[in-house]
Design an enzyme around this catalytic site. Structure first.
Site, PDB file in Angstrom:
ATOM      1  N   SER A 119       6.017  -5.460  11.412  1.00 48.70           N
ATOM      2  CA  SER A 119       4.600  -6.024  11.994  1.00 48.70           C
ATOM      3  C   SER A 119       4.138  -5.469  13.397  1.00 48.70           C
ATOM      4  O   SER A 119       3.077  -5.558  13.825  1.00 48.70           O
ATOM      5  CB  SER A 119       4.661  -7.414  12.005  1.00 48.70           C
ATOM      6  N   HIS A 140       2.892  -0.479   7.212  1.00 47.30           N
ATOM      7  CA  HIS A 140       2.739  -1.886   7.328  1.00 47.30           C
ATOM      8  C   HIS A 140       1.870  -2.460   6.159  1.00 47.30           C
ATOM      9  O   HIS A 140       0.589  -2.305   6.305  1.00 47.30           O
ATOM     10  CB  HIS A 140       2.244  -2.095   8.705  1.00 47.30           C
ATOM     11  N   GLU A 152      -1.560  -0.458   6.956  1.00 50.02           N
ATOM     12  CA  GLU A 152      -1.584   0.181   8.318  1.00 50.02           C
ATOM     13  C   GLU A 152      -0.726   1.247   8.325  1.00 50.02           C
ATOM     14  O   GLU A 152       0.456   0.822   8.298  1.00 50.02           O
ATOM     15  CB  GLU A 152      -1.347  -0.796   9.310  1.00 50.02           C
TER      16      GLU A 152
HETATM   17  P1  NAI Z   1      11.675 -12.615   4.941  1.00 49.48           P
HETATM   18  O1  NAI Z   1      12.496 -13.597   5.737  1.00 49.48           O
HETATM   19  O2  NAI Z   1      11.103 -13.300   3.704  1.00 49.48           O
HETATM   20  O3  NAI Z   1      12.724 -11.452   4.286  1.00 49.48           O
HETATM   21  C1  NAI Z   1      13.696 -10.650   5.044  1.00 49.48           C
HETATM   22  C2  NAI Z   1      14.798 -10.098   3.913  1.00 49.48           C
HETATM   23  O4  NAI Z   1      15.536  -9.267   4.702  1.00 49.48           O
HETATM   24  C3  NAI Z   1      15.739 -11.300   3.534  1.00 49.48           C
HETATM   25  O5  NAI Z   1      15.674 -11.258   2.162  1.00 49.48           O
HETATM   26  C4  NAI Z   1      17.027 -10.935   4.290  1.00 49.48           C
HETATM   27  O6  NAI Z   1      18.169 -11.134   3.645  1.00 49.48           O
HETATM   28  C5  NAI Z   1      16.770  -9.387   4.456  1.00 49.48           C
HETATM   29  N1  NAI Z   1      17.665  -8.500   5.354  1.00 49.48           N
HETATM   30  C6  NAI Z   1      18.040  -9.085   6.537  1.00 49.48           C
HETATM   31  N2  NAI Z   1      18.877  -8.106   7.324  1.00 49.48           N
HETATM   32  C7  NAI Z   1      18.876  -7.399   6.305  1.00 49.48           C
HETATM   33  C8  NAI Z   1      19.907  -6.013   6.378  1.00 49.48           C
HETATM   34  N3  NAI Z   1      20.462  -5.715   7.430  1.00 49.48           N
HETATM   35  N4  NAI Z   1      19.817  -5.294   5.213  1.00 49.48           N
HETATM   36  C9  NAI Z   1      18.978  -5.599   4.144  1.00 49.48           C
HETATM   37  N5  NAI Z   1      18.386  -6.616   4.234  1.00 49.48           N
HETATM   38  C10 NAI Z   1      18.354  -7.588   5.011  1.00 49.48           C
HETATM   39  O7  NAI Z   1      10.724 -11.537   5.877  1.00 49.48           O
HETATM   40  P2  NAI Z   1       9.274 -11.062   5.407  1.00 49.48           P
HETATM   41  O8  NAI Z   1       8.337 -11.975   5.654  1.00 49.48           O
HETATM   42  O9  NAI Z   1       9.615 -10.516   4.051  1.00 49.48           O
HETATM   43  O10 NAI Z   1       9.462  -9.886   6.730  1.00 49.48           O
HETATM   44  C11 NAI Z   1      10.039  -8.825   6.517  1.00 49.48           C
HETATM   45  C12 NAI Z   1       9.667  -7.548   7.405  1.00 49.48           C
HETATM   46  O11 NAI Z   1       7.974  -7.490   7.175  1.00 49.48           O
HETATM   47  C13 NAI Z   1       9.580  -7.896   8.827  1.00 49.48           C
HETATM   48  O12 NAI Z   1       9.848  -6.914   9.809  1.00 49.48           O
HETATM   49  C14 NAI Z   1       8.192  -8.602   9.033  1.00 49.48           C
HETATM   50  O13 NAI Z   1       7.894  -8.358  10.232  1.00 49.48           O
HETATM   51  C15 NAI Z   1       7.267  -7.510   8.207  1.00 49.48           C
HETATM   52  N6  NAI Z   1       5.847  -8.159   7.765  1.00 49.48           N
HETATM   53  C16 NAI Z   1       5.705  -9.444   7.513  1.00 49.48           C
HETATM   54  C17 NAI Z   1       4.620  -9.904   7.065  1.00 49.48           C
HETATM   55  C18 NAI Z   1       4.503 -11.434   6.743  1.00 49.48           C
HETATM   56  O14 NAI Z   1       3.344 -11.969   6.397  1.00 49.48           O
HETATM   57  N7  NAI Z   1       5.589 -12.126   6.629  1.00 49.48           N
HETATM   58  C19 NAI Z   1       3.545  -9.158   7.048  1.00 49.48           C
HETATM   59  C20 NAI Z   1       3.596  -7.768   7.136  1.00 49.48           C
HETATM   60  C21 NAI Z   1       5.025  -7.310   7.570  1.00 49.48           C
END
Ligand code: NAI
Length: 283
Positions: A119, A140, A152
């Site tokens: 993000s 993104h 993005e």
């Molecule tokens: P989330 O907490 O729902 O999911 C993250 C996942 O990554 C978890 O299932 C976790 O077990 C896994 N994970 C952690 N370390 C890992 C590793 N070393 N190898 C493989 N898997 C691993 O988080 P979310 O919301 O899906 O965010 C993920 C990414 O997307 C972040 O970088 C966030 O900034 C970005 N993002 C989030 C948005 C949102 O609205 N939540 C929007 C756009 C981007």
């Protein structure tokens, strides 16, 4: 370049959505996470989402089955060697992302494109963890991925034009609208959105109004479809805090200081919708 197989790293709310839109566009997907239960949770959430589409008559049962068959689970990063593109959507933390990219650089053939759904973290810094910075790019997606049209696309300092073009072409195939931006903290989306969310949190912190009132003002007064605190809960308060910290550190300006109330909620484990409590309670 016609990308046919991708690996998505992280089966959380973003990763599962990203896997779903690729599978729906006919692209084969490996959905990877650190534990099998996380992978299965991601696949279940995709299956539930598709089932709702079937109920609404937007998808047949046979199409749902076909889409799910295009997604295979993984807990072994070495499977990335089969993909032409890897999209990382793990937690918003530079150490975690840099170590994943360094490992991917060792595992995958040198042509493989390495994208991140970060993000706000610098694409150029993530790229520096590899020996192929020209193949590293930001892709993104917005939350919820199957619904939101924008992607993005962020060029790092060294990103090659053909890599940009391959990702732009893929985004169009996913029926999304790509927008090109350069690599500065928060890019465009979160540089503008997140200070507004942080200010809404300061407004709660200073006792100016209750969360419901703040959201109502922004919905009815500014025509926003969702109030900033509802949106913060939806994004995840941990992710909001990481983004504010990236802006604060990246620009060195106090106007990006994360609100202490945001820090307190994250420390308490109140991460928003995904943990059942944030500015609102969820059952
Ligand atoms: P989330 O907490 O729902 O999911 C993250 C996942 O990554 C978890 O299932 C976790 O077990 C896994 N994970 C952690 N370390 C890992 C590793 N070393 N190898 C493989 N898997 C691993 O988080 P979310 O919301 O899906 O965010 C993920 C990414 O997307 C972040 O970088 C966030 O900034 C970005 N993002 C989030 C948005 C949102 O609205 N939540 C929007 C756009 C981007």
């Amino acid at each position: 370049m016609n990308i046919q197989k991708v690996m998505v790293i992280g089966a959380g709310q973003m990763g599962s959505g990203i896997a779903q839109v690729h599978a729906m566009a006919g692209v084969d997907v490996i959905l990877h996470d650190i534990k099998d239960e996380y992978v299965q949770r991601g696949i279940t959430s995709i299956s539930n989402h598709l089932a709702r589409q079937v109920e609404k008559g937007r998808l047949t049962k046979a199409e749902k089955t076909e889409i799910l068959e295009r997604i295979e689970g993984s807990t072994d990063l070495a499977n990335a060697s089969e993909a032409e593109l890897v999209i990382e959507a793990a937690v918003e933390n530079i150490e975690v992302k840099s170590s994943i990219f360094a490992e991917l650089d060792q595992i995958t053939p040198k042509e493989t494109i390495l994208a991140t759904n970060t993000s706000s973290l610098p694409i150029t810094e993530i790229a520096a963890a590899t020996n192929r910075p020209e193949k590293v790019i930001g892709m993104h997606f917005m939350n919820p991925v199957p619904v939101m049209k924008l992607v993005e696309i962020i060029r790092g300092l060294a990103t090659a034009d053909e890599v940009y073009e391959a990702i732009e072409e893929l985004a169009l195939r996913l029926n999304k609208t790509p927008v090109e931006v350069n690599d500065f903290p928060g890019f465009v989306s979160n540089r503008i959105l997140m200070p507004m969310i942080n200010e809404a949190i300061f407004t709660v912190y200073e006792g100016v109004a209750e969360p419901e009132a703040i959201d109502e003002v922004m919905k009815l007064g500014m025509n926003h479809p969702m109030g900033p605190l509802t949106l913060a809960d939806f994004i995840g308060l941990d992710t909001c805090l990481y983004i504010m910290e990236t802006l604060h550190e990246g620009f060195g300006d106090d106007k990006y200081r994360p609100c202490p109330l945001l820090r307190k909620y994250v420390k308490a484990g109140w991460l928003g919708k995904k943990s059942g409590r944030g500015f609102y309670k969820y059952s």
